[in-house]
Design an enzyme around this catalytic site. Structure first.
Site, short mmCIF file in Angstrom:
data_model
loop_
_atom_site.label_atom_id
_atom_site.label_comp_id
_atom_site.label_asym_id
_atom_site.label_seq_id
_atom_site.Cartn_x
_atom_site.Cartn_y
_atom_site.Cartn_z
N HIS A 70 0.82 -1.21 0.00
CA HIS A 70 0.00 0.00 0.00
C HIS A 70 0.86 1.26 0.00
O HIS A 70 2.02 1.26 0.41
CB HIS A 70 -0.95 -0.01 1.20
N GLU A 72 0.85 3.93 1.83
CA GLU A 72 1.37 4.37 3.12
C GLU A 72 2.62 3.59 3.51
O GLU A 72 3.61 4.16 3.99
CB GLU A 72 0.30 4.20 4.21
N CYS A 98 -6.17 1.57 5.39
CA CYS A 98 -6.70 0.31 5.88
C CYS A 98 -6.19 0.11 7.31
O CYS A 98 -5.34 0.86 7.80
CB CYS A 98 -6.27 -0.84 4.98
N CYS A 101 -2.28 -0.37 7.49
CA CYS A 101 -1.55 0.87 7.22
C CYS A 101 -1.72 1.86 8.37
O CYS A 101 -0.77 2.57 8.72
CB CYS A 101 -2.00 1.49 5.90
#
Length: 160
Positions: A70, A72, A98, A101
């Site tokens: 992801h 992040e 999410c 993250c």
């Protein structure tokens, strides 16, 4: 031409970063900032050397693509690989993180996240509240980049 606020500016940068994403399920961008200076950027994409979802397809496990890292995480890892502290930074992210993250951002010392788009229901908001990480929700910035070439041309003519 209206000059964007700092929040709008960094969110627009996150939007541009998201254009590099390689998973068609979601394009997300993240910009880590401290003292109005960009520390790193990240987008969702495959690990170095692996196929990208756009080429090989997504690897779905429990309705999530596990081929991608992801945005992040990539932004945090970029800081880590360059020895840059993320303590007290702000994360400008195109989407609400999410759960995983969110936990990584909290552990990395992020003090605030700025978003304009929600994500499906996660525990992120609960974790951010427990860690006292502020969530700032803004409207999506204008997608248009207002580059004023005419004023540059006029200024160049004045100098000549």
């Amino acid at each position: 031409m209206n000059r964007p606020s700092w929040d709008e500016y960094f969110l627009k940068v996150a939007m541009l970063v998201s254009e590099r994403a390689t998973c068609p399920r979601m394009h997300c961008g993240c910009v880590l900032v401290r003292d109005k200076q960009i520390l790193s950027t990240g987008y969702n994409g495959s690990i170095p050397g692996d196929d990208h979802c756009e080429e090989a397809g997504c690897m779905i496990v429990d309705n999530h693509c596990v081929r991608t890292i992801h945005a992040e995480m990539n932004a945090i890892l970029q800081c880590s690989s360059h020895g840059i502290s993320t303590h007290d930074a702000i994360a400008y992210i195109t989407n609400m993180p999410c759960t995983n993250c969110a936990k990584a951002l909290i552990t990395a010392g992020i003090k605030e996240i700025v978003i304009f788009s929600e994500y499906h229901d996660t525990l992120a908001e609960e974790f951010f509240a427990k860690a006292k990480v502020n969530i700032k929700r803004l409207h999506m910035p204008d997608k248009l980049i207002e580059y004023d070439l005419d004023s540059f041309t006029s200024a160049k003519k004045i100098k000549n």
